[in-house]
Motif scaffolding. Structure first.
Motif, PDB file in Angstrom:
ATOM      1  N   PRO A 154       0.827  -1.204   0.000  1.00  0.00           N
ATOM      2  CA  PRO A 154       0.000   0.000   0.000  1.00  0.00           C
ATOM      3  C   PRO A 154       0.858   1.250   0.000  1.00  0.00           C
ATOM      4  O   PRO A 154       1.974   1.280   0.529  1.00  0.00           O
ATOM      5  CB  PRO A 154      -0.816  -0.128   1.293  1.00  0.00           C
ATOM      6  N   ARG A 155       0.333   2.280  -0.603  1.00  0.00           N
ATOM      7  CA  ARG A 155       1.086   3.525  -0.737  1.00  0.00           C
ATOM      8  C   ARG A 155       1.475   4.096   0.614  1.00  0.00           C
ATOM      9  O   ARG A 155       2.549   4.696   0.766  1.00  0.00           O
ATOM     10  CB  ARG A 155       0.247   4.531  -1.521  1.00  0.00           C
ATOM     11  N   LYS A 204       7.648   6.800  -2.221  1.00  0.00           N
ATOM     12  CA  LYS A 204       6.435   7.153  -2.953  1.00  0.00           C
ATOM     13  C   LYS A 204       6.806   7.794  -4.282  1.00  0.00           C
ATOM     14  O   LYS A 204       6.271   7.455  -5.341  1.00  0.00           O
ATOM     15  CB  LYS A 204       5.584   8.129  -2.139  1.00  0.00           C
ATOM     16  N   GLU A 205       7.727   8.740  -4.208  1.00  0.00           N
ATOM     17  CA  GLU A 205       8.136   9.455  -5.410  1.00  0.00           C
ATOM     18  C   GLU A 205       8.760   8.502  -6.420  1.00  0.00           C
ATOM     19  O   GLU A 205       8.477   8.564  -7.622  1.00  0.00           O
ATOM     20  CB  GLU A 205       9.124  10.563  -5.042  1.00  0.00           C
ATOM     21  N   GLY A 209     -10.926  26.460 -26.448  1.00  0.00           N
ATOM     22  CA  GLY A 209     -10.651  25.440 -25.446  1.00  0.00           C
ATOM     23  C   GLY A 209      -9.230  24.919 -25.570  1.00  0.00           C
ATOM     24  O   GLY A 209      -8.522  25.185 -26.551  1.00  0.00           O
ATOM     25  N   GLU A 210      -8.793  24.165 -24.574  1.00  0.00           N
ATOM     26  CA  GLU A 210      -7.454  23.584 -24.561  1.00  0.00           C
ATOM     27  C   GLU A 210      -7.560  22.066 -24.463  1.00  0.00           C
ATOM     28  O   GLU A 210      -8.361  21.542 -23.672  1.00  0.00           O
ATOM     29  CB  GLU A 210      -6.641  24.109 -23.374  1.00  0.00           C
ATOM     30  N   LEU A 211      -6.784  21.365 -25.261  1.00  0.00           N
ATOM     31  CA  LEU A 211      -6.715  19.905 -25.187  1.00  0.00           C
ATOM     32  C   LEU A 211      -5.360  19.519 -24.614  1.00  0.00           C
ATOM     33  O   LEU A 211      -4.323  19.819 -25.199  1.00  0.00           O
ATOM     34  CB  LEU A 211      -6.887  19.279 -26.566  1.00  0.00           C
ATOM     35  N   PHE A 212      -5.370  18.888 -23.443  1.00  0.00           N
ATOM     36  CA  PHE A 212      -4.134  18.464 -22.790  1.00  0.00           C
ATOM     37  C   PHE A 212      -4.001  16.949 -22.886  1.00  0.00           C
ATOM     38  O   PHE A 212      -4.987  16.214 -22.756  1.00  0.00           O
ATOM     39  CB  PHE A 212      -4.129  18.886 -21.319  1.00  0.00           C
ATOM     40  N   PHE A 213      -2.770  16.515 -23.088  1.00  0.00           N
ATOM     41  CA  PHE A 213      -2.519  15.094 -23.308  1.00  0.00           C
ATOM     42  C   PHE A 213      -1.216  14.720 -22.625  1.00  0.00           C
ATOM     43  O   PHE A 213      -0.199  15.406 -22.778  1.00  0.00           O
ATOM     44  CB  PHE A 213      -2.411  14.836 -24.818  1.00  0.00           C
ATOM     45  N   SER A 214      -1.244  13.642 -21.818  1.00  0.00           N
ATOM     46  CA  SER A 214      -0.006  13.188 -21.179  1.00  0.00           C
ATOM     47  C   SER A 214       0.005  11.670 -21.125  1.00  0.00           C
ATOM     48  O   SER A 214      -1.043  11.033 -20.978  1.00  0.00           O
ATOM     49  CB  SER A 214       0.149  13.767 -19.772  1.00  0.00           C
ATOM     50  N   ILE A 215       1.202  11.115 -21.263  1.00  0.00           N
ATOM     51  CA  ILE A 215       1.403   9.668 -21.199  1.00  0.00           C
ATOM     52  C   ILE A 215       2.507   9.378 -20.196  1.00  0.00           C
ATOM     53  O   ILE A 215       3.603   9.950 -20.283  1.00  0.00           O
ATOM     54  CB  ILE A 215       1.816   9.087 -22.568  1.00  0.00           C
ATOM     55  N   GLY A 216       2.237   8.491 -19.262  1.00  0.00           N
ATOM     56  CA  GLY A 216       3.279   8.021 -18.359  1.00  0.00           C
ATOM     57  C   GLY A 216       3.419   8.846 -17.102  1.00  0.00           C
ATOM     58  O   GLY A 216       2.795   9.904 -16.928  1.00  0.00           O
ATOM     59  N   TYR A 217       4.254   8.332 -16.191  1.00  0.00           N
ATOM     60  CA  TYR A 217       4.529   9.032 -14.939  1.00  0.00           C
ATOM     61  C   TYR A 217       5.211  10.362 -15.222  1.00  0.00           C
ATOM     62  O   TYR A 217       6.064  10.472 -16.099  1.00  0.00           O
ATOM     63  CB  TYR A 217       5.432   8.186 -14.044  1.00  0.00           C
ATOM     64  N   TRP A 218       4.870  11.371 -14.425  1.00  0.00           N
ATOM     65  CA  TRP A 218       5.530  12.675 -14.546  1.00  0.00           C
ATOM     66  C   TRP A 218       6.908  12.597 -13.888  1.00  0.00           C
ATOM     67  O   TRP A 218       7.079  12.017 -12.834  1.00  0.00           O
ATOM     68  CB  TRP A 218       4.699  13.757 -13.867  1.00  0.00           C
ATOM     69  N   PHE A 219       7.880  13.201 -14.553  1.00  0.00           N
ATOM     70  CA  PHE A 219       9.216  13.315 -13.956  1.00  0.00           C
ATOM     71  C   PHE A 219       9.907  14.571 -14.453  1.00  0.00           C
ATOM     72  O   PHE A 219       9.471  15.194 -15.394  1.00  0.00           O
ATOM     73  CB  PHE A 219      10.073  12.075 -14.251  1.00  0.00           C
TER      74      PHE A 219
END
Length: 758
Positions: free
Chosen positions: A101-102, A110-111, A748-758
């Protein structure tokens, strides 16, 4: 009665060749053999229901793998009905995956767990793969809990029903019969399926699943003294190619090459042979447990006429512990640490356990402490025993330190701000001393970045560390954002510029942590900040009269900021979110204060100032698949300094923006500046299928200079944003698509993200 005795004696003579011996009905001993088979072994519970209903006295039990687990619990006093309740309430996926568990992870862990997709051991410049999919920590802890009431039974022959189980010595290939020791350890060793779980060590032997050499311990139960054998066999024959769809099924097939032939003879020697039809089930089909249990019961009922002739229990309450329930409260008064552990101090280990000796704790707290240790990744094996004494229990903790100290970690990400990025990480534990870890992220893609971390984890004592990071991106923004922040930036006929942001940060800090959920950090920070643009170079080179002459660097970029800042910072964090990206429940609070004491002062306007910000988040489920996440955050600048480089700028969508850049729906990145702001955000998350989320969000904010002095923060929101999107929990990390709009913005704005942020 005479007919029954005759049948029983005949069964004994034909099976064991003991015609020379007269057996009284009262002396006939019944043995129970339970085969291995993973999830298929849940059928044993169904068969035991029939045995219990008939009141049959079982005198001996022998099992392998899943048969050992079910058999041990039954031998320890649980009824078939109680076993049914226990197993139906068990989340086997979480147990097998060793899901941690987190809330068991430190903030550092966690990071890390929310940044990397793949982790591989790296030794002597060679990349290897983990020895097993799971360490089996969760399953072992559950066995300790369920078998707590027989913790002091060292000889399994002294259990309510004498018991044994089978394991395999992985070094010699020999069969190991486990009849003594600590019952959870023995049972776990018997079920340690190769490649799925880490091997177990008992009495110097390295053990794996007993099914490799003996998946149906018939002869061993006979040797215990059984005259009649009831056998429940959940194995199936060899599979064809269409069924061999996973590595686990292939391993099971290889093991079955030998057992299929052995079972032809063993089944003939079994007096009452119960064979549920398990052809359509795999060893990991725990989700179909209800059906499997029912099939076990149906198969046993086919042998009903034979079973009802067996001796009945004379005093069933002597075996069954009436109303037996897993223990919840324990009192650990002494801690002993054994095993191969050289690099982690007692203080570190005790700190991770998070409970005080001599105080009553729940079993959940003990399991949480073990999860905390497992979450560190520092130990291949975590096994423990609870041994009673006059005032409580001794905890004997056996830790086998992970010999892999160096790891390669990989990840990938795309978003609208940083664009594409691939991360390669090198992590080394015990870099300079015990309890430490050094980590270096190198990020390549549209922009080069890095992050260096060194952390000495002292558990519940004061920990400390060092961070260094380099961050760089370029984004087209409205020139009015710069004009509002930098005096003298009045240039006509310029609407948009490409702003380059370069941030180089170094931190030295101390940290204290409480229960992996609360952390207080205090440290020193150096920050080099550079804002520049190539857009204005041509205009400034014309040297139009009346326009401010900004400095231009060697790359012909106009500089708005190029200063080193030195500060003291403090951070207070409380985090019980069950997930960073799609939280369903939990509370999050973070407050941060930076006191800027000195600067190289590129713009000749520095005086001491502070920046304070805080965020509060609450996630709660509304229904089974519907949850809401409410967030409030705010920030302000304190002091009269004219420095604006650390002002807040709202806009965009993301989870890991640097400095005081704050996401806000309906606006592009870096759109709304001010030295103070207050914001609220709400998100409704509907998980319409597992790991697939429909998201609807609203964002409200007031942003400006000196909001809290003027009282403008307590007015109708000046900025609003709305968003609807889709989220997927993928193996690469979260994938999110969000369309957002605002009544104040035309597009409008279209936001797109793939994967964990780093």
């Amino acid at each position: 009665m005479q007919k029954t005795v005759f049948i029983l004696i005949t069964l004994c003579i034909t099976s064991f060749g003991i015609a020379q011996k007269t057996i009284k009905a009262d002396d006939i001993k019944v043995g129970l053999v339970l085969s291995g088979g993973g999830a298929k072994g849940l059928a044993h519970i169904g068969a035991l229901k029939v045995i219990d209903d008939l009141g049959i006295q079982i005198d001996y039990i022998g099992g392998t793998s899943m048969g050992a687990i079910v058999g041990a619990l039954y031998a320890a006093g649980y009824s078939a009905t109680e076993l049914d309740s226990i197993f139906r309430a068990t989340d086997f996926t979480t147990l097998i995956q060793d899901h941690i568990p987190r809330n068991a992870k430190t903030f550092y862990k966690k990071e890390n767990s929310e940044r990397y997709v793949l982790t591989l051991p790296f030794d002597k410049f060679k990349i290897s793969t983990p020895a097993a999919y799971s360490g089996g920590h969760n399953i072992y802890s559950e066995l300790v809990r369920l078998l707590y009431h027989v913790r002091d039974t060292k000889k399994f022959s002294q259990l309510p029903i004498p018991f044994l189980c089978i394991a395999t010595n992985v070094e010699t290939g020999e069969e190991i019969v486990l009849e003594n020791g600590y019952l959870p350890e023995a049972v776990m060793a018997s079920g340690t399926l190769p490649s799925l779980f880490e091997s177990a060590e008992i009495d110097g032997n390295i053990l794996i699943d007993g099914g490799v050499v003996n998946n149906y311990p018939l002869e061993e139960v006979k040797k215990m003294g059984a005259d009649i054998i009831i056998g429940v066999d959940v194995q199936h024959g060899l599979s064809d190619r269409s069924e061999l769809t996973s590595a686990m099924e292939i391993l099971n097939q290889i093991n079955n090459f030998r057992t299929v032939n052995y079972m032809k003879e063993k089944s003939k020697k079994t007096n009452i042979y119960i064979k549920p039809n398990m052809e359509e089930f795999s060893v990991l089909d725990f989700a179909r447990g209800d059906t499997i249990i029912s099939l076990g019961e149906a198969a046993a009922n086919k042998k009903y006429n034979e079973l009802k002739l067996l001796p009945k229990s004379k005093n069933n309450s002597n075996r069954l512990i009436k109303g037996l329930r897993p223990n919840d409260e324990i009192n650990i008064v002494q801690l002993s640490i054994t095993g191969n552990n050289k690099n982690y101090s007692r203080g570190y280990i005790k700190g991770k356990l998070r409970f005080e000796l001599g105080e009553s704790i729940t079993f959940a707290q003990l399991q949480q402490g073990m999860s905390n240790l497992a979450a560190t990744g520092n130990f291949n094996s975590i096994r423990y025993r609870l041994v009673s004494n006059d005032v409580g229990d001794n905890l004997i903790l056996k830790l086998e330190e992970n010999q892999n100290k160096t790891f390669i970690r990989l990840s990938a990400h795309y978003d609208d701000l940083y664009k594409s990025g691939a991360l390669a990480n090198l992590t080394h534990k015990n870099f300079l001393m015990k309890d430490d870890v050094a980590s270096f992220d190198f990020i390549v893609g549209d922009r080069l970045r890095y992050k260096l971390q060194y952390y000495v984890d002292k558990g519940s004592y004061l920990s400390y560390g060092f961070n260094s990071s380099f961050n760089d991106f370029e984004k087209t923004i409205g020139f009015d954002v710069i004009q509002s922040n930098y005096e003298g930036a009045e240039i006509d006929d310029v609407q948009n510029i490409n702003l380059g942001v370069t941030d180089f940060t170094n931190q030295l800090y101390f940290q204290t942590v409480w229960r992996e959920e609360f952390a207080f950090t205090l440290g020193l920070e150096h920050n080099f900040l550079k804002f520049s643009t190539p857009t204005l170079s041509k205009i400034l080179n014309e040297n139009t009269e009346g326009q401010t002459q900004f400095q231009v660097d060697s790359d012909n970029r106009v500089l708005f900021e190029k200063s080193n800042y030195y500060s003291i910072f403090g951070n207070l964090t409380f985090d019980t979110f069950d997930d960073k990206y799609f939280p369903v429940k939990g509370l999050y609070f973070n407050s941060n204060a930076h006191f800027y004491l000195h600067s190289s002062d590129f713009n000749n306007n520095f005086s001491e100032f502070a920046v304070v910000k805080a965020k509060l988040g609450l996630a709660t489920p509304l229904t089974k698949n519907l949850s809401v996440n409410i967030q409030f955050d705010s920030g302000l600048k304190l002091g009269t300094s004219d420095v604006t480089s650390f002002d807040f700028v709202l806009g965009g969508y993301g989870a890991d923006l640097i400095n005081n850049f704050v996401p806000f729906l309906g606006y592009d990145f870096l759109s709304i500046p001010g030295n103070s702001y207050i914001r609220s955000k709400g998100t409704i998350d509907y998980e319409f299928t597992p790991k697939n989320h429909l998201l609807f969000s609203v964002d409200y904010a007031n942003v400006g200079d000196d909001l809290f002095q003027t009282g403008d923060w307590f007015t109708k929101p000046s900025f609003t944003g709305y968003g609807i999107g889709y989220g997927l929990e993928s193996f690469l990390g979260p994938i999110k698509i969000m369309y957002s709009w605002s009544p104040e913005v035309n597009e409008g704005e279209l936001f797109f993200s793939i994967g964990y942020w780093f």
